[in-house]
Design a protein around this motif. Sequence first.
Motif, short mmCIF file in Angstrom:
data_model
loop_
_atom_site.label_atom_id
_atom_site.label_comp_id
_atom_site.label_asym_id
_atom_site.label_seq_id
_atom_site.Cartn_x
_atom_site.Cartn_y
_atom_site.Cartn_z
N ALA A 1 0.80 -1.22 0.00
CA ALA A 1 0.00 0.00 0.00
C ALA A 1 0.84 1.28 0.00
N PRO A 2 2.02 1.32 0.68
CA PRO A 2 2.80 2.57 0.68
C PRO A 2 3.52 2.86 -0.63
N MET A 3 3.31 2.04 -1.67
CA MET A 3 3.95 2.28 -2.96
C MET A 3 2.99 3.02 -3.88
N GLY A 4 3.56 3.66 -4.91
CA GLY A 4 2.74 4.37 -5.86
C GLY A 4 2.19 5.65 -5.26
N ARG A 5 1.34 6.33 -6.02
CA ARG A 5 0.69 7.53 -5.50
C ARG A 5 -0.36 7.14 -4.46
N PRO A 6 -0.60 7.97 -3.46
CA PRO A 6 -1.58 7.62 -2.42
C PRO A 6 -2.98 7.41 -2.99
N ASN A 7 -3.77 6.60 -2.30
CA ASN A 7 -5.13 6.32 -2.72
C ASN A 7 -5.95 7.60 -2.86
N HIS B 1 14.95 5.02 -16.27
CA HIS B 1 13.79 5.59 -15.59
C HIS B 1 13.85 5.26 -14.12
N ALA B 2 13.29 6.17 -13.30
CA ALA B 2 13.35 6.05 -11.85
C ALA B 2 11.93 5.97 -11.29
N THR B 3 11.74 5.04 -10.35
CA THR B 3 10.45 4.87 -9.67
C THR B 3 10.64 5.09 -8.18
N LEU B 4 9.80 5.93 -7.61
CA LEU B 4 9.84 6.16 -6.17
C LEU B 4 9.12 5.01 -5.47
N VAL B 5 9.85 4.22 -4.70
CA VAL B 5 9.30 3.03 -4.05
C VAL B 5 8.82 3.35 -2.64
N ARG B 6 9.59 4.16 -1.91
CA ARG B 6 9.23 4.47 -0.52
C ARG B 6 9.47 5.93 -0.23
N ALA B 7 8.45 6.57 0.37
CA ALA B 7 8.56 7.96 0.81
C ALA B 7 7.32 8.28 1.63
N PRO B 8 7.37 9.32 2.45
CA PRO B 8 6.18 9.72 3.20
C PRO B 8 5.02 10.05 2.26
N THR B 9 3.80 9.89 2.75
CA THR B 9 2.60 10.10 1.93
C THR B 9 2.58 11.49 1.32
N GLU B 10 2.96 12.51 2.08
CA GLU B 10 2.90 13.87 1.56
C GLU B 10 3.88 14.07 0.39
N VAL B 11 4.97 13.32 0.38
CA VAL B 11 5.92 13.40 -0.73
C VAL B 11 5.35 12.69 -1.95
N SER C 1 2.36 12.28 -2.69
CA SER C 1 1.19 13.00 -3.19
C SER C 1 1.56 14.10 -4.18
N THR C 2 2.77 14.63 -4.08
CA THR C 2 3.15 15.78 -4.89
C THR C 2 4.12 15.45 -6.01
N LEU C 3 4.66 14.23 -6.03
CA LEU C 3 5.68 13.87 -7.01
C LEU C 3 5.14 12.91 -8.07
N ASP C 4 5.83 12.86 -9.21
CA ASP C 4 5.61 11.79 -10.17
C ASP C 4 6.32 10.56 -9.63
#
Length: 394
Positions: free
Chosen positions: A35-41, A344-354, A356-359
Motif C-alpha cells: 500500500a505505501p507504494m505508488g501515489r496515495p489512494n 527511468h526512476a520509480t519512487l518506491v518508498r517515501a512519506p505520503t505527503e511526498v 502525493s506531490t511527485l511523479d
Amino acid sequence: MTIHTPRDEQDASIIIRDAADKGTLLNVSGNGTKAPMGRPNQTDASISSAAMTGITLYEPAELVISARSGTPVLEVMRVLAAKGQELPFEPMDYRSLLGTKGDPTIGAVAAMNISGPRRIMAGAARDSLIGVRFVNGRGEAVKSGGRVMKNVTGLDLVKLMAGSWGTLGFLTEVTFKVLPKPERMATLVIRGLDDRQAIEALSMALGSPFDVTGAAHIPDRDRRGGSTLIRLEGFRVSVDYRMNELKRLLKRFRFMDILEGNGAEALWQSVRDASVLTDQGGRAVWRVSTAPTKGPDVAAHVAQSLDAQWFYDWGGGLLWISTPADGDAGASILREATRTYGGHATLVRAPTEVRSTLDVFEPQTDALMTLTRGIKASFDPAGILNPGRMYAGI
C-alpha cells in the motif's frame, strides 16, 4: 472507507459494476502489503482479493500452476517446493522495505510484475505469466491466455495486465509457468572493487556461457569493503565446473571467495528484498533501471548533491538508491540523472505527503501518455479502478 472482499469472481463483478454505475472510486489491492507504494489512494472504497484464495490447478509434469489472486505467495512457493519446483523469477518481498505486515499475494506479484535477482536469466514475472482472469471496470469477467505456452490466444493481454497496478482490472486468477528448483547454489564473492570495476566484472560474467543467475554489487560502506556477487545454480557437477571456469575468467580481480548454504541464501534474500537499505530510517528509496554501464554515472550524479546510499542488481541494470525524503529535491536530481544517462526512476518508498506531490513513476512522453489513456479508457471507461495510482489523472 468501505472495504469489499469478494468471495469469487461473480461477487467481484457485481461490486465493480455497481461502483461503475454510481461513480464510486475503488482502491484495488491484495493484502495491502504494498500500500505505501505508488501515489496515495484517491478512492472512496476498496476492493481486496484477500478472501479469494486457493490453488486451482497444479500440474508438476506440465510445469504450470494456477491460483486465485488472493492466495499467499508463500503458499504457492510451499506447494511448488514439495515437488522440487519454484517460481523462476524469484519475486521480491517488499515488507521489510515498506514496513508492512500481512501475506503478499500471488495476484499482486502479477499486477505489479514483481521480480528478483534471477530476472537476468529467467525473465520477469510477466515472462512466466501465461494466463489471467480478471474483472474490468465495466464489471465484465475476462479470461485471457491459457495453461500452456502453445495457447497464445490473448497472450498479449496477459502481458498488458502484468505491471498494470490494478488500473485496468481486478485480477481473480493467475497462471504461471514454473521451473525445477536447482540442486545447488554457489556464489562467487569478489571483494574490494569500486562501482565501475564491479560492473565490468559482472558484465564479463553475464557475457560468459556459464549461465549466471544473480549479479549484484554492494558498494563499500564504513570501510568494510564492497562485495560483488555472482551466483551460479544447477546440478552440483555443473556448478563446480562453471565456477572454476568463472574464476579463471575473472582472475585479474583477485580477492575471491565462494559462499554457499544459509549465508548465501540470506545474502541474496537481502539483495532481492532491498533490505540492504532498510536501515535508512525515513529516507526515500528509488528504483532506477538503466544501462549497466551507466549505473555508476547515475549514482555519482545523485551523490554529488544528496546524501545517498545505493547498491546494484541485474548486473548493474537495476540501481536501488536511498536519499533524504525532503520534498522534491531528490526527485529533481534523480530525474535529471535519468535524462542525462538514460533510464527511468520509480519512487518506491517515501512519506505520503511526498508521494502525493511527485511523479512516482518516470513521466511519460506525450505519445505514450496518449496511448496509456486510451488503454485505460478501453478497460475502465468510468475511471474507477485505482485512479491516479500510477499517473495523476489516470
